[in-house]
Enzyme design. Sequence first.
Site, PDB file in Angstrom:
ATOM      1  N   GLY A 199      25.249  30.630  33.416  1.00 55.83           N
ATOM      2  CA  GLY A 199      25.354  32.090  33.319  1.00 55.83           C
ATOM      3  C   GLY A 199      25.110  32.653  34.707  1.00 55.83           C
ATOM      4  O   GLY A 199      25.459  32.022  35.711  1.00 55.83           O
ATOM      5  N   ARG A 203      13.519  27.749  30.112  1.00 56.06           N
ATOM      6  CA  ARG A 203      12.392  27.865  29.181  1.00 56.06           C
ATOM      7  C   ARG A 203      11.909  26.449  28.866  1.00 56.06           C
ATOM      8  O   ARG A 203      12.724  25.530  28.673  1.00 56.06           O
ATOM      9  CB  ARG A 203      12.806  28.552  27.879  1.00 56.06           C
ATOM     10  CG  ARG A 203      12.990  30.059  27.978  1.00 56.06           C
ATOM     11  CD  ARG A 203      11.671  30.800  28.194  1.00 56.06           C
ATOM     12  NE  ARG A 203      11.821  32.246  28.191  1.00 56.06           N
ATOM     13  CZ  ARG A 203      12.030  32.998  29.276  1.00 56.06           C
ATOM     14  NH1 ARG A 203      12.133  32.435  30.471  1.00 56.06           N
ATOM     15  NH2 ARG A 203      12.137  34.309  29.162  1.00 56.06           N
ATOM     16  N   GLU A 249       2.599  27.585  27.721  1.00 56.78           N
ATOM     17  CA  GLU A 249       2.141  28.179  28.984  1.00 56.78           C
ATOM     18  C   GLU A 249       0.949  29.065  28.693  1.00 56.78           C
ATOM     19  O   GLU A 249       0.936  29.722  27.649  1.00 56.78           O
ATOM     20  CB  GLU A 249       3.278  28.996  29.617  1.00 56.78           C
ATOM     21  CG  GLU A 249       4.481  28.109  29.967  1.00 56.78           C
ATOM     22  CD  GLU A 249       5.686  28.898  30.506  1.00 56.78           C
ATOM     23  OE1 GLU A 249       5.559  30.120  30.709  1.00 56.78           O
ATOM     24  OE2 GLU A 249       6.729  28.279  30.700  1.00 56.78           O
ATOM     25  N   HIS A 279       5.667  29.343  36.134  1.00 57.70           N
ATOM     26  CA  HIS A 279       6.639  30.317  35.631  1.00 57.70           C
ATOM     27  C   HIS A 279       6.781  31.503  36.596  1.00 57.70           C
ATOM     28  O   HIS A 279       6.498  32.651  36.244  1.00 57.70           O
ATOM     29  CB  HIS A 279       6.267  30.794  34.216  1.00 57.70           C
ATOM     30  CG  HIS A 279       7.444  31.341  33.460  1.00 57.70           C
ATOM     31  ND1 HIS A 279       7.603  31.213  32.104  1.00 57.70           N
ATOM     32  CD2 HIS A 279       8.536  32.032  33.894  1.00 57.70           C
ATOM     33  CE1 HIS A 279       8.733  31.793  31.731  1.00 57.70           C
ATOM     34  NE2 HIS A 279       9.317  32.300  32.807  1.00 57.70           N
TER      35      HIS A 279
END
Length: 325
Positions: free
Chosen positions: A159, A241, A270, A289
């Site tokens: 994407g 993810r 997380e 992250h």
Amino acid sequence: MNAVKPRVFVTRRLPDPALAILHEHCTVTLWDQIEVPIPRAELLRGVAEAEGLLCLITDRIDRDVIAAAPSLRAVSIMAVGYDNIDRAALAARGITLTNTPDVLTETTADLAWALMLAAARRVVEGHKLIEQGGWGPWHPMQMVGQDIYGRTLGVVGAGRIGRAVLRRGQGFAMRLLYHNRRPDPRLEAELGAVYRSLDDLLSESDVVVVTAPLTEATRGMFGAAQFARMKPTSVFVNVARGPLVREDELVAALRAGRPWAAGLDVFEREPLVPDHPLLTLSNVVLTPHIGSATVATRLRMATLAAENLVAVLHGQPTPHIVPVE
Ligand code: GLV
């Protein structure tokens, strides 16, 4: 704009410019903490009167939250990913969801490349070696890694962010492969990237970068069988993810040396606990992250999330509406 300001609930203290936008157009209630996510009970209480909700990836917006918010009309997430939000529950109530794509694309692609280069060239391992006083005399095969320049880069989920990762590969003279649900002729024309099945991409690539969204179709898509297809010299990078990867199977694969190394920004759970098995491996580079975490990008994400919420609540157009059905 309406004379009566719509009531919005914000689940964290955002940078001031974003709060200023909200205050100008809305009546704002805020969970006024910077680092601490809102406790569940506070979230359920906070949305009770809200017409708008501005939330983060750390907030689980499920049926119970939606049910606790009878006036809710708009949810704005300060993120591109929205797997923490029950879209079916929003659709059932006709609630609009917005996100913050585009503004974080290049920043996140940069981090994918940072992880790729750091894992391939053992940057963190080298730093630790020096820190721990283990740097002996130079020798021909000391800390040898893998080349990136001129090799094959495979992106899974091409994407916006995946394309930006591929585009950087052109500067490194890489052969570019991608895997999406279906081939994308525009991407191929634009970047010269070639479509592969997932299995073929895994076996042909020197670096595999995951940028696919987390959905029921992608959950757990990388496990022992997929790692076994990768080259023993390959690098695996995940900036999407954590739950796309079966982490225990990745740990076992890295121990066995296939893939050769990994760079990971996202994890099944997380924050990652300090005794996590990934932290016992020398062939991983881990970041907490931080794909979109630059000063400028986080500011743009926060202001865009505020603008999206204001636009929806005031019946104005925004290009960032997520299809909820
Ligand atoms: C971060 O993970 C995001 O989805 O923006």
